[in-house]
Motif scaffolding. Sequence first.
Motif, PDB file in Angstrom:
ATOM      1  N   ALA A  29       0.860  -1.177   0.000  1.00 33.15           N
ATOM      2  CA  ALA A  29       0.000   0.000   0.000  1.00 33.15           C
ATOM      3  C   ALA A  29       0.898   1.229   0.000  1.00 33.15           C
ATOM      4  O   ALA A  29       1.794   1.340   0.831  1.00 33.15           O
ATOM      5  N   GLY A  30       0.666   2.114  -0.937  1.00 34.22           N
ATOM      6  CA  GLY A  30       1.474   3.324  -1.042  1.00 34.22           C
ATOM      7  C   GLY A  30       0.715   4.548  -0.581  1.00 34.22           C
ATOM      8  O   GLY A  30      -0.517   4.639  -0.737  1.00 34.22           O
ATOM      9  N   PHE A  31       1.458   5.484  -0.019  1.00 31.37           N
ATOM     10  CA  PHE A  31       0.875   6.750   0.456  1.00 31.37           C
ATOM     11  C   PHE A  31       1.829   7.856   0.036  1.00 31.37           C
ATOM     12  O   PHE A  31       3.017   7.805   0.363  1.00 31.37           O
ATOM     13  N   ASP A  32       1.318   8.839  -0.715  1.00 28.50           N
ATOM     14  CA  ASP A  32       2.202   9.899  -1.199  1.00 28.50           C
ATOM     15  C   ASP A  32       1.414  11.193  -1.379  1.00 28.50           C
ATOM     16  O   ASP A  32       0.272  11.178  -1.843  1.00 28.50           O
ATOM     17  N   GLY A  33       2.050  12.296  -1.041  1.00 30.30           N
ATOM     18  CA  GLY A  33       1.399  13.598  -1.140  1.00 30.30           C
ATOM     19  C   GLY A  33       1.485  14.237  -2.506  1.00 30.30           C
ATOM     20  O   GLY A  33       0.834  15.252  -2.754  1.00 30.30           O
ATOM     21  N   MET A  34       2.315  13.689  -3.395  1.00 33.38           N
ATOM     22  CA  MET A  34       2.482  14.232  -4.751  1.00 33.38           C
ATOM     23  C   MET A  34       2.758  15.741  -4.706  1.00 33.38           C
ATOM     24  O   MET A  34       2.192  16.511  -5.484  1.00 33.38           O
ATOM     25  N   THR A  35       3.634  16.166  -3.807  1.00 33.55           N
ATOM     26  CA  THR A  35       3.958  17.587  -3.711  1.00 33.55           C
ATOM     27  C   THR A  35       4.714  18.040  -4.949  1.00 33.55           C
ATOM     28  O   THR A  35       5.321  17.232  -5.658  1.00 33.55           O
ATOM     29  N   VAL A  40       5.873  16.764 -10.775  1.00 35.87           N
ATOM     30  CA  VAL A  40       4.889  15.781 -10.318  1.00 35.87           C
ATOM     31  C   VAL A  40       4.670  14.693 -11.360  1.00 35.87           C
ATOM     32  O   VAL A  40       4.346  13.548 -11.025  1.00 35.87           O
ATOM     33  N   ARG A  41       4.896  15.016 -12.634  1.00 38.10           N
ATOM     34  CA  ARG A  41       4.686  14.017 -13.689  1.00 38.10           C
ATOM     35  C   ARG A  41       5.610  12.813 -13.502  1.00 38.10           C
ATOM     36  O   ARG A  41       5.234  11.678 -13.821  1.00 38.10           O
ATOM     37  N   LEU A  42       6.798  13.050 -12.975  1.00 39.64           N
ATOM     38  CA  LEU A  42       7.725  11.956 -12.705  1.00 39.64           C
ATOM     39  C   LEU A  42       7.160  11.048 -11.612  1.00 39.64           C
ATOM     40  O   LEU A  42       7.217   9.815 -11.711  1.00 39.64           O
ATOM     41  N   LYS A  43       6.584  11.651 -10.590  1.00 35.81           N
ATOM     42  CA  LYS A  43       5.969  10.874  -9.507  1.00 35.81           C
ATOM     43  C   LYS A  43       4.754  10.092 -10.013  1.00 35.81           C
ATOM     44  O   LYS A  43       4.559   8.922  -9.671  1.00 35.81           O
TER      45      LYS A  43
END
Length: 337
Positions: A29-35, A40-43
């Motif tokens: 399970a992943g959790f990320d804020g995408m700051t 952000v496109r890389l993330k």
Amino acid sequence: MRKVLITGSAGFIGFHLARLLLNEGFRVAGFDGMTDYYDVRLKERRHQMLLQNPNFRCVTAMLEDFDALHSLAMEEKPDIIVHLAAQAGVRYSLENPRAYVDANLVGTFNVMECARELGVDHLLMASTSSVYGANEEMPFDERQKCDTPLTLYAATKKANEAMAHSYAHLWNLPTTMFRFFTVYGPWGRPDMALFKFTRGILEGTPIDIYNNGEMFRDFTYVTDLVRGIRLLIDKAPGRPESADDIPEWDSLSPAAPWRVVNIGNSDKVRLMDFVEAIEAECGREAVKNFMPMQKGDVPATWADATLLGELTGYAPQTGVRDGIREFVAWYRDYYAV
């Protein structure tokens, strides 16, 4: 099927770790804020790749949002939590210090609260070689005092280590902190030296070289790093009966099931040799802009990775030239240059 919750799963290291664990049959399970600290496109692309595996799910929310993190943790009930999410970057901490307090202090507290409530088998959390601060005795080993951080970023990471120790003691929560040393490789962060140097060399734009190139770093290839994390997952520390039970080489706390482990290549590389290797792979010479040391930087880092080897039998294996070759090949492919 063992379950792992990874914070920062769209980040550079989190992506590589999630991919490794999924390949080994874990549910992640992943959790990320995408700051928007970087593109952000890389993330988003990293998460898209992970989502091709049916054993991966992710939630996008800020680490400071306890309800979002808690909801995911209670739904998944992971056996293991690997906390990699953070506001990264030494230099950015001079510009936006509050981001480090919010993500690295409040966010880490939220992670520890979830781990405590779940009673996970093992909590693993990222620290950094920056905690060694003004220490001059090298190679750095985990038993050295780290009381002289030089940036707020380093200070928040040192605080995380202390916070985790208290939770390990109070709640008998097996906890491993790992200190990373200048991680690099494919899918790396655009704010890191290798990425910036490669981009500048290929575009023919100047690259900034601090301290006039008189710097040394222990460059650690990302595949080696996540292999080290994977092996440490199975090495949850126990609470020792007495300090006499702790081997001389171990950083295990005498008061808690807690230890800190360096993950580094154990090789001090001169910055200019690093640049020359990138130039060789790119097939052109860099336009170099030599600059003085930046505030908060240190002239050298160098890991003693004895403890990692004693615990896991593993040592990072990728040489700098091989790692740079892999990164430049990825960069050329990803950006079609």
